[in-house]
Design a protein around this motif. Structure first.
Motif, PDB file in Angstrom:
ATOM      1  N   TRP A  87       0.812  -1.218   0.000  1.00  0.00           N
ATOM      2  CA  TRP A  87       0.000   0.000   0.000  1.00  0.00           C
ATOM      3  C   TRP A  87       0.847   1.270   0.000  1.00  0.00           C
ATOM      4  O   TRP A  87       0.459   2.279  -0.572  1.00  0.00           O
ATOM      5  CB  TRP A  87      -0.991   0.009   1.168  1.00  0.00           C
ATOM      6  CG  TRP A  87      -0.358   0.185   2.512  1.00  0.00           C
ATOM      7  CD1 TRP A  87       0.102  -0.781   3.341  1.00  0.00           C
ATOM      8  CD2 TRP A  87      -0.112   1.433   3.173  1.00  0.00           C
ATOM      9  NE1 TRP A  87       0.631  -0.218   4.473  1.00  0.00           N
ATOM     10  CE2 TRP A  87       0.507   1.135   4.404  1.00  0.00           C
ATOM     11  CE3 TRP A  87      -0.356   2.763   2.844  1.00  0.00           C
ATOM     12  CZ2 TRP A  87       0.897   2.112   5.303  1.00  0.00           C
ATOM     13  CZ3 TRP A  87       0.036   3.746   3.746  1.00  0.00           C
ATOM     14  CH2 TRP A  87       0.654   3.411   4.963  1.00  0.00           C
ATOM     15  N   MET A  88       2.018   1.209   0.622  1.00  0.00           N
ATOM     16  CA  MET A  88       2.866   2.396   0.681  1.00  0.00           C
ATOM     17  C   MET A  88       3.337   2.779  -0.733  1.00  0.00           C
ATOM     18  O   MET A  88       3.331   3.966  -1.084  1.00  0.00           O
ATOM     19  CB  MET A  88       4.072   2.145   1.589  1.00  0.00           C
ATOM     20  CG  MET A  88       4.841   3.395   1.917  1.00  0.00           C
ATOM     21  SD  MET A  88       4.003   4.502   3.073  1.00  0.00           S
ATOM     22  CE  MET A  88       4.669   3.947   4.610  1.00  0.00           C
ATOM     23  N   GLU A  89       3.718   1.785  -1.534  1.00  0.00           N
ATOM     24  CA  GLU A  89       4.116   2.065  -2.917  1.00  0.00           C
ATOM     25  C   GLU A  89       2.922   2.557  -3.724  1.00  0.00           C
ATOM     26  O   GLU A  89       3.048   3.458  -4.564  1.00  0.00           O
ATOM     27  CB  GLU A  89       4.710   0.813  -3.586  1.00  0.00           C
ATOM     28  CG  GLU A  89       6.079   0.431  -3.060  1.00  0.00           C
ATOM     29  CD  GLU A  89       6.027  -0.410  -1.794  1.00  0.00           C
ATOM     30  OE1 GLU A  89       4.950  -0.975  -1.468  1.00  0.00           O
ATOM     31  OE2 GLU A  89       7.066  -0.492  -1.114  1.00  0.00           O
ATOM     32  N   LYS A  90       1.756   2.002  -3.460  1.00  0.00           N
ATOM     33  CA  LYS A  90       0.543   2.421  -4.165  1.00  0.00           C
ATOM     34  C   LYS A  90       0.212   3.877  -3.806  1.00  0.00           C
ATOM     35  O   LYS A  90      -0.151   4.672  -4.663  1.00  0.00           O
ATOM     36  CB  LYS A  90      -0.619   1.500  -3.835  1.00  0.00           C
ATOM     37  CG  LYS A  90      -0.417   0.063  -4.287  1.00  0.00           C
ATOM     38  CD  LYS A  90      -1.559  -0.391  -5.124  1.00  0.00           C
ATOM     39  CE  LYS A  90      -1.487  -1.845  -5.524  1.00  0.00           C
ATOM     40  NZ  LYS A  90      -0.369  -2.244  -6.345  1.00  0.00           N
ATOM     41  N   LEU A  91       0.354   4.211  -2.539  1.00  0.00           N
ATOM     42  CA  LEU A  91       0.105   5.588  -2.111  1.00  0.00           C
ATOM     43  C   LEU A  91       1.106   6.538  -2.763  1.00  0.00           C
ATOM     44  O   LEU A  91       0.720   7.598  -3.268  1.00  0.00           O
ATOM     45  CB  LEU A  91       0.176   5.693  -0.582  1.00  0.00           C
ATOM     46  CG  LEU A  91      -0.042   7.095  -0.017  1.00  0.00           C
ATOM     47  CD1 LEU A  91      -1.435   7.607  -0.347  1.00  0.00           C
ATOM     48  CD2 LEU A  91       0.178   7.097   1.487  1.00  0.00           C
ATOM     49  N   GLU A  92       2.372   6.160  -2.774  1.00  0.00           N
ATOM     50  CA  GLU A  92       3.386   7.011  -3.401  1.00  0.00           C
ATOM     51  C   GLU A  92       3.040   7.274  -4.867  1.00  0.00           C
ATOM     52  O   GLU A  92       3.189   8.399  -5.359  1.00  0.00           O
ATOM     53  CB  GLU A  92       4.765   6.369  -3.290  1.00  0.00           C
ATOM     54  CG  GLU A  92       5.874   7.234  -3.838  1.00  0.00           C
ATOM     55  CD  GLU A  92       7.253   6.658  -3.597  1.00  0.00           C
ATOM     56  OE1 GLU A  92       8.239   7.387  -3.844  1.00  0.00           O
ATOM     57  OE2 GLU A  92       7.377   5.486  -3.169  1.00  0.00           O
ATOM     58  N   ALA A  93       2.544   6.268  -5.549  1.00  0.00           N
ATOM     59  CA  ALA A  93       2.181   6.416  -6.964  1.00  0.00           C
ATOM     60  C   ALA A  93       1.068   7.447  -7.144  1.00  0.00           C
ATOM     61  O   ALA A  93       1.016   8.137  -8.162  1.00  0.00           O
ATOM     62  CB  ALA A  93       1.769   5.070  -7.547  1.00  0.00           C
ATOM     63  N   ASP A 147       1.641  24.136  -2.687  1.00  0.00           N
ATOM     64  CA  ASP A 147       3.082  23.945  -2.855  1.00  0.00           C
ATOM     65  C   ASP A 147       3.314  22.602  -3.538  1.00  0.00           C
ATOM     66  O   ASP A 147       3.248  21.550  -2.900  1.00  0.00           O
ATOM     67  CB  ASP A 147       3.774  23.977  -1.486  1.00  0.00           C
ATOM     68  CG  ASP A 147       5.258  23.686  -1.550  1.00  0.00           C
ATOM     69  OD1 ASP A 147       5.816  23.482  -2.655  1.00  0.00           O
ATOM     70  OD2 ASP A 147       5.887  23.650  -0.467  1.00  0.00           O
ATOM     71  N   LYS A 148       3.578  22.635  -4.842  1.00  0.00           N
ATOM     72  CA  LYS A 148       3.727  21.399  -5.632  1.00  0.00           C
ATOM     73  C   LYS A 148       4.884  20.533  -5.147  1.00  0.00           C
ATOM     74  O   LYS A 148       4.957  19.352  -5.482  1.00  0.00           O
ATOM     75  CB  LYS A 148       3.894  21.722  -7.127  1.00  0.00           C
ATOM     76  CG  LYS A 148       2.704  22.433  -7.732  1.00  0.00           C
ATOM     77  CD  LYS A 148       1.423  21.642  -7.556  1.00  0.00           C
ATOM     78  CE  LYS A 148       0.233  22.383  -8.137  1.00  0.00           C
ATOM     79  NZ  LYS A 148      -1.024  22.079  -7.497  1.00  0.00           N
ATOM     80  N   ASN A 149       5.800  21.086  -4.348  1.00  0.00           N
ATOM     81  CA  ASN A 149       6.900  20.298  -3.798  1.00  0.00           C
ATOM     82  C   ASN A 149       6.483  19.468  -2.597  1.00  0.00           C
ATOM     83  O   ASN A 149       7.252  18.651  -2.108  1.00  0.00           O
ATOM     84  CB  ASN A 149       8.066  21.213  -3.408  1.00  0.00           C
ATOM     85  CG  ASN A 149       8.696  21.861  -4.619  1.00  0.00           C
ATOM     86  OD1 ASN A 149       8.910  21.211  -5.634  1.00  0.00           O
ATOM     87  ND2 ASN A 149       8.975  23.148  -4.520  1.00  0.00           N
ATOM     88  N   PHE A 150       5.267  19.711  -2.087  1.00  0.00           N
ATOM     89  CA  PHE A 150       4.777  18.932  -0.951  1.00  0.00           C
ATOM     90  C   PHE A 150       4.207  17.630  -1.513  1.00  0.00           C
ATOM     91  O   PHE A 150       3.167  17.634  -2.159  1.00  0.00           O
ATOM     92  CB  PHE A 150       3.698  19.692  -0.169  1.00  0.00           C
ATOM     93  CG  PHE A 150       3.502  19.153   1.220  1.00  0.00           C
ATOM     94  CD1 PHE A 150       4.077  19.785   2.299  1.00  0.00           C
ATOM     95  CD2 PHE A 150       2.776  17.992   1.438  1.00  0.00           C
ATOM     96  CE1 PHE A 150       3.915  19.289   3.588  1.00  0.00           C
ATOM     97  CE2 PHE A 150       2.614  17.484   2.713  1.00  0.00           C
ATOM     98  CZ  PHE A 150       3.190  18.131   3.798  1.00  0.00           C
ATOM     99  N   GLY A 151       4.923  16.539  -1.281  1.00  0.00           N
ATOM    100  CA  GLY A 151       4.522  15.259  -1.855  1.00  0.00           C
ATOM    101  C   GLY A 151       4.614  14.119  -0.865  1.00  0.00           C
ATOM    102  O   GLY A 151       4.440  14.303   0.342  1.00  0.00           O
ATOM    103  N   PHE A 152       4.907  12.955  -1.394  1.00  0.00           N
ATOM    104  CA  PHE A 152       4.921  11.726  -0.602  1.00  0.00           C
ATOM    105  C   PHE A 152       5.904  11.801   0.568  1.00  0.00           C
ATOM    106  O   PHE A 152       5.557  11.426   1.690  1.00  0.00           O
ATOM    107  CB  PHE A 152       5.258  10.542  -1.519  1.00  0.00           C
ATOM    108  CG  PHE A 152       5.303   9.219  -0.815  1.00  0.00           C
ATOM    109  CD1 PHE A 152       4.143   8.616  -0.380  1.00  0.00           C
ATOM    110  CD2 PHE A 152       6.515   8.590  -0.588  1.00  0.00           C
ATOM    111  CE1 PHE A 152       4.179   7.389   0.279  1.00  0.00           C
ATOM    112  CE2 PHE A 152       6.563   7.365   0.064  1.00  0.00           C
ATOM    113  CZ  PHE A 152       5.393   6.763   0.497  1.00  0.00           C
ATOM    114  N   GLU A 153       7.118  12.281   0.317  1.00  0.00           N
ATOM    115  CA  GLU A 153       8.119  12.344   1.387  1.00  0.00           C
ATOM    116  C   GLU A 153       7.689  13.315   2.485  1.00  0.00           C
ATOM    117  O   GLU A 153       7.908  13.054   3.675  1.00  0.00           O
ATOM    118  CB  GLU A 153       9.493  12.735   0.823  1.00  0.00           C
ATOM    119  CG  GLU A 153      10.113  11.662  -0.063  1.00  0.00           C
ATOM    120  CD  GLU A 153      10.294  10.319   0.642  1.00  0.00           C
ATOM    121  OE1 GLU A 153      10.687  10.305   1.826  1.00  0.00           O
ATOM    122  OE2 GLU A 153      10.043   9.280  -0.009  1.00  0.00           O
TER     123      GLU A 153
END
Length: 181
Positions: A87-93, A147-153
């Motif tokens: 699920w973590m990889e799916k969420l990152e996607a 802020d487009k830099n706000f992502g998965f990390e």
């Protein structure tokens, strides 16, 4: 008119279901949060109806004698109705493809539009200082909108609790993290 929206992620909880309460540590955090916000001017408090969100802001709301408004659009984003071991990889996607949607879930854009709708309603209201209490997934999508830099990390780095201040004036938006874990 300038408006301040305090975006708060709930304190530590016992689980992910709608009825999951705060942990013992979470209740301590909720009181710390109340003390942290003690001098903040607040006109409205709007919360996800999930128990952990309501319990997070309840000590502050009681201290300030402000009603907590429940808002269904602030519930956590549903990734899928089925369990994925990865699920973590799916969420990152879903941070890379905002329209990616899994079975029984909602895309990042669909969830983002829910919380943006809440913010737009706040901006159209008379309230100048509003607290919004929600969940990490949907909050990260709101922050990504500004802020487009706000992502998965950055989602992974969110704390329980966490606070971001969105300051709106005219067509300008400033984002500032207020809570350091």
């Amino acid at each position: 008119m300038s408006k301040n929206i305090y975006i708060i992620r709930h304190c530590e909880a016992e689980g992910q279901s709608a009825n999951s309460p705060l942990t013992e540590k979470g209740f301590v955090q909720a009181n710390e949060l109340s003390n942290f916000l003690a001098d903040v001017k607040v006109d409205r408090i709007i919360s996800s109806p999930f128990l952990r969100a309501v319990q997070t802001i309840k000590p502050f709301a009681e201290k300030k004698k402000i009603d907590i408004e429940m808002e269904g659009r602030l519930t956590e984003r549903i990734l899928s109705s089925i369990f994925y071991s990865d699920w973590m990889e799916k969420l990152e996607a879903t941070f890379e493809d905002l329209n990616l949607k899994y079975e029984g879930g909602e895309s990042s854009n669909e969830a983002k539009n829910r919380i943006i709708g809440v913010v737009n309603d706040i901006l159209a209201s008379d309230a100048e200082h509003t607290i919004v209490v929600a969940h990490g997934g949907i909050i990260s999508l709101l922050l990504n909108h500004y802020d487009k830099n706000f992502g998965f990390e950055q989602w992974k780095a969110l704390g329980n609790p966490d606070i971001y201040l969105l300051s709106h004036s005219q067509n300008d938006v400033a984002i500032k993290r207020l809570w350091e874990n």
